[in-house]
Motif scaffolding. Structure first.
Motif, short mmCIF file in Angstrom:
data_model
loop_
_atom_site.label_atom_id
_atom_site.label_comp_id
_atom_site.label_asym_id
_atom_site.label_seq_id
_atom_site.Cartn_x
_atom_site.Cartn_y
_atom_site.Cartn_z
N VAL A 104 -12.40 135.96 -4.79
CA VAL A 104 -12.79 134.57 -4.59
C VAL A 104 -12.67 134.23 -3.11
N ALA A 105 -13.79 133.88 -2.50
CA ALA A 105 -13.80 133.45 -1.10
C ALA A 105 -14.66 132.20 -1.03
N ALA A 106 -14.16 131.15 -1.70
CA ALA A 106 -14.98 129.95 -1.92
C ALA A 106 -14.45 128.75 -1.15
N GLY A 107 -13.86 129.00 0.00
CA GLY A 107 -13.38 127.89 0.83
C GLY A 107 -11.88 127.73 0.77
N VAL A 108 -11.38 126.88 1.65
CA VAL A 108 -9.92 126.69 1.76
C VAL A 108 -9.59 125.21 1.80
N ALA A 109 -8.33 124.90 1.54
CA ALA A 109 -7.85 123.51 1.62
C ALA A 109 -6.50 123.53 2.35
N PRO A 110 -6.21 122.52 3.16
CA PRO A 110 -4.97 122.52 3.95
C PRO A 110 -3.72 122.39 3.08
N ASN A 111 -2.62 122.99 3.54
CA ASN A 111 -1.34 122.90 2.82
C ASN A 111 -0.62 121.62 3.24
N VAL A 112 -0.86 120.55 2.50
CA VAL A 112 -0.35 119.24 2.90
C VAL A 112 0.41 118.51 1.79
N GLY A 113 0.60 119.18 0.64
CA GLY A 113 1.22 118.51 -0.51
C GLY A 113 2.55 117.87 -0.16
N PHE A 114 3.34 118.52 0.70
CA PHE A 114 4.68 118.02 1.02
C PHE A 114 4.64 116.76 1.90
N LEU A 115 3.43 116.38 2.36
CA LEU A 115 3.31 115.18 3.21
C LEU A 115 3.00 113.92 2.40
N ASP A 116 2.88 114.08 1.06
CA ASP A 116 2.61 112.90 0.22
C ASP A 116 3.68 111.84 0.46
N ASN A 117 3.26 110.60 0.54
CA ASN A 117 4.16 109.44 0.72
C ASN A 117 5.00 109.49 1.99
N THR A 118 4.50 110.15 3.03
CA THR A 118 5.27 110.19 4.28
C THR A 118 4.67 109.29 5.35
N GLY A 119 3.47 108.80 5.12
CA GLY A 119 2.80 108.01 6.17
C GLY A 119 2.01 108.88 7.13
N VAL A 120 2.14 110.21 7.01
CA VAL A 120 1.34 111.11 7.86
C VAL A 120 -0.09 111.10 7.29
N GLN A 121 -1.04 110.68 8.12
CA GLN A 121 -2.42 110.53 7.61
C GLN A 121 -3.12 111.87 7.50
N VAL A 122 -3.74 112.06 6.34
CA VAL A 122 -4.44 113.31 6.05
C VAL A 122 -5.86 112.97 5.63
N ALA A 123 -6.84 113.65 6.21
CA ALA A 123 -8.23 113.53 5.72
C ALA A 123 -8.57 114.89 5.12
N SER B 123 -3.67 126.75 5.61
CA SER B 123 -4.40 126.32 4.43
C SER B 123 -4.31 127.40 3.35
N HIS B 124 -4.87 127.10 2.20
CA HIS B 124 -4.85 128.08 1.10
C HIS B 124 -6.25 128.17 0.51
N PRO B 125 -6.59 129.34 -0.05
CA PRO B 125 -7.92 129.47 -0.63
C PRO B 125 -8.07 128.63 -1.90
N VAL B 126 -9.21 128.02 -2.02
CA VAL B 126 -9.49 127.20 -3.21
C VAL B 126 -9.96 128.12 -4.33
N ARG B 127 -9.39 127.91 -5.53
CA ARG B 127 -9.88 128.63 -6.71
C ARG B 127 -10.68 127.64 -7.53
N PRO B 128 -12.00 127.76 -7.56
CA PRO B 128 -12.80 126.79 -8.32
C PRO B 128 -12.36 126.78 -9.79
#
Ligand SMILES: Cc1cc2nc3c(=O)[nH]c(=O)nc-3n(C[C@H](O)[C@H](O)[C@H](O)COP(=O)(O)OP(=O)(O)OC[C@H]3O[C@@H](n4cnc5c(N)ncnc54)[C@H](O)[C@@H]3O)c2cc1C
Length: 438
Positions: free
Chosen positions: A254-273, A107-112
């Motif tokens: 900044v230590a305000a949470g993280v988000a998964p690195n999933v951008g490359f899975l767009d339109n692949t059918g791999v389900q992401v929540a 994942s990557h750190p979120v920058r608000p």
């Protein structure tokens, strides 16, 4: 069989090695986006404290380790995928085909989105590159404002204190580590760090960060006057909080949470929540594609609901299970248990499982006991006679027993009532129930 692994953090490395062990003939490719040898983020605080150098963060220290295992390392960022053709596209235009794929991209750190968040004196603490920047900016006396007091925020506090900075922490929640600790525990951690000289502001957000024009002449004269050099001459910052307070500082972390690195899975059918959804074999919604580590959302041990458990031991466990299944063996993850162990400026705290408890209608009951003077605290949460969650502060011995009781879903029988009377008796309860099970 060609196995491709996206991500060379702990999950990717463990999976590549487990694949090689399970299949001597397979082709294995390990792709990493950062221009570094495979390394462990959890070693970054030790690097910042000066306990280790950069090579101490490397996951494998023997020269030629991966080549020796015939694991091909590839540096590049995967930007998109074609699951029909089983092909990956890298940022530099190269393609890589696969038979089986593991997504271990973390994942990557979120920058608000706050005005000023992209200023050079505003840093995250996630990569080796971040650590180099912080080491350059955080010198003795540097005024640091840390945005966020969650898991990562608390872990890096020790390293910042060791660097001699003047630290203010701003947390939007009503207490420190609000997503991992009970209100009492979060406030005890706050008291502890305040006693160590950290200013903690909760229930407040950062609204704006503005650069104060540097005055190199003045800084030079000040440095000469006090006989110090080396403080980064980048100019100061003014941080405006949601209540209007303005804080002058030199560096914002900044230590305000993280988000998964999933951008490359767009339109692949791999389900992401929140992360990539996997079953307990670590397979995604697309056959042949697996996920493990911080990027994966796997079934919880108790509820079966999906959960991201972003700690290194979980990444390694999940990677092993994924690799065995990729190699055609059968392996299942029993379920993810949330485990948080924190050392905040020397105060050890833990939370396990469903630490917030269960409602009385669903058979929930709980107890908490605090000894403020000695910085000790314990909270136990039950569903019927099974321990489902726990929070502790200042318990460094036997705390693994709490995890064991939760993980094995031990029926405590009458020991539950004893624990409601005296939660510190968890070791006796464990020994008695382990003996009766034996
Ligand atoms: C400062 C800090 C302290 C921590 N302390 C602890 C601790 O004390 N205990 C603990 O258990 N955990 C700790 N953690 C968390 C722990 O580091 C993570 O849980 C662990 O790194 C997860 O491993 P991973 O392999 O899933 O992901 P990562 O380690 O994030 O590795 C993912 C890899 O994938 C690469 N990647 C991402 N996107 C792409 C792409 N598109 N193409 C190619 N490669 C890509 C990344 O560059 C990275 O190398 C800490 C984390 C930090 C930042």
């Amino acid at each position: 069989m060609k196995h491709v692994i996206i991500g060379n953090g702990p999950a990717g490395v463990v999976a590549a090695e487990a694949l090689r062990k399970a299949d001597a003939a397979a082709e294995i490719v390990l792709i990493g986006a950062e221009p570094e040898p495979a390394y462990s983020r959890m070693a970054i605080p030790y690097l910042l404290e000066g306990d280790i150098d950069e090579s101490g963060t490397y996951l494998r220290k023997t020269e030629g380790h991966f080549a020796g295992l015939r694991i091909r390392e590839l540096q590049g960022r995967v930007v998109s995928m074609d699951t029909a053709q089983r092909k990956l596209l890298l940022a530099d235009g190269q393609f890589e085909t696969y038979d089986r794929l593991l997504v271990a991209s973390g994942s990557h750190p979120v920058r608000p989105s706050i005005p000023g968040i992209d200023l050079p004196q505003v840093q995250t603490c996630w990569t080796l590159a971040d650590a180099r920047a912080i080491a350059n900016l955080a010198k003795p006396g540097t005024r640091v404002l840390q945005l966020g007091a969650g898991f990562i925020g608390c872990i890096i506090m020790e390293a910042l204190a060791a660097r001699g900075v003047e630290l203010t922490v701003v947390e939007m929640g009503d207490r420190m580590v609000p997503r991992m600790m009970t209100p009492k525990a979060g406030n005890m951690i706050r008291n502890w760090v305040e006693n160590k000289g950290v200013r903690v502001l909760t229930g407040k957000g950062v609204q704006r960060i503005a650069a104060v024009a540097p005055n190199p002449g003045l800084l030079d004269r000040l440095a000469q006057a006090v006989g110090v050099g080396g403080k980064a001459d980048t100019g100061g910052l003014t941080v405006t909080l949601s209540d209007g307070e303005e804080i002058a500082c030199d560096l914002v972390i900044v230590a305000a949470g993280v988000a998964p690195n999933v951008g490359f899975l767009d339109n692949t059918g791999v389900q992401v929540a929140k992360g990539v959804l996997v079953d307990n074999r670590m397979q995604t919604s697309v056959p042949g594609i697996y996920a493990a580590g911080d990027v994966a959302e796997a079934p919880d041990l108790f509820t079966g609901a999906h959960l991201v458990a972003a700690i290194q031991p979980n990444a390694a466990d999940q990677a092993r299970v994924a690799a065995l299944n990729m190699a055609g063996r059968e392996a299942r993850l029993p379920g993810v248990l949330a485990i948080n162990v924190l050392d905040t400026l020397g105060l050890v705290s833990t939370s396990f499982g469903q630490w917030w408890g269960e409602t009385a209608q669903n058979g929930g009951s709980g107890v908490e006991l605090a000894d403020d003077a000695n910085h000790r605290y314990i909270s136990l949460q039950f569903k019927d006679d099974v321990l489902i969650g726990a929070t502790s502060i200042g318990h460094t011995e036997h705390v693994g027993v709490l995890r064991g009781l939760i993980q094995t879903r031990t029926r405590l029988g009458s020991w539950k009532d004893s624990l409601l009377q005296d939660p510190n008796g968890f070791m006796a309860a464990y020994l008695a129930s382990a003996q009766s099970a034996a």
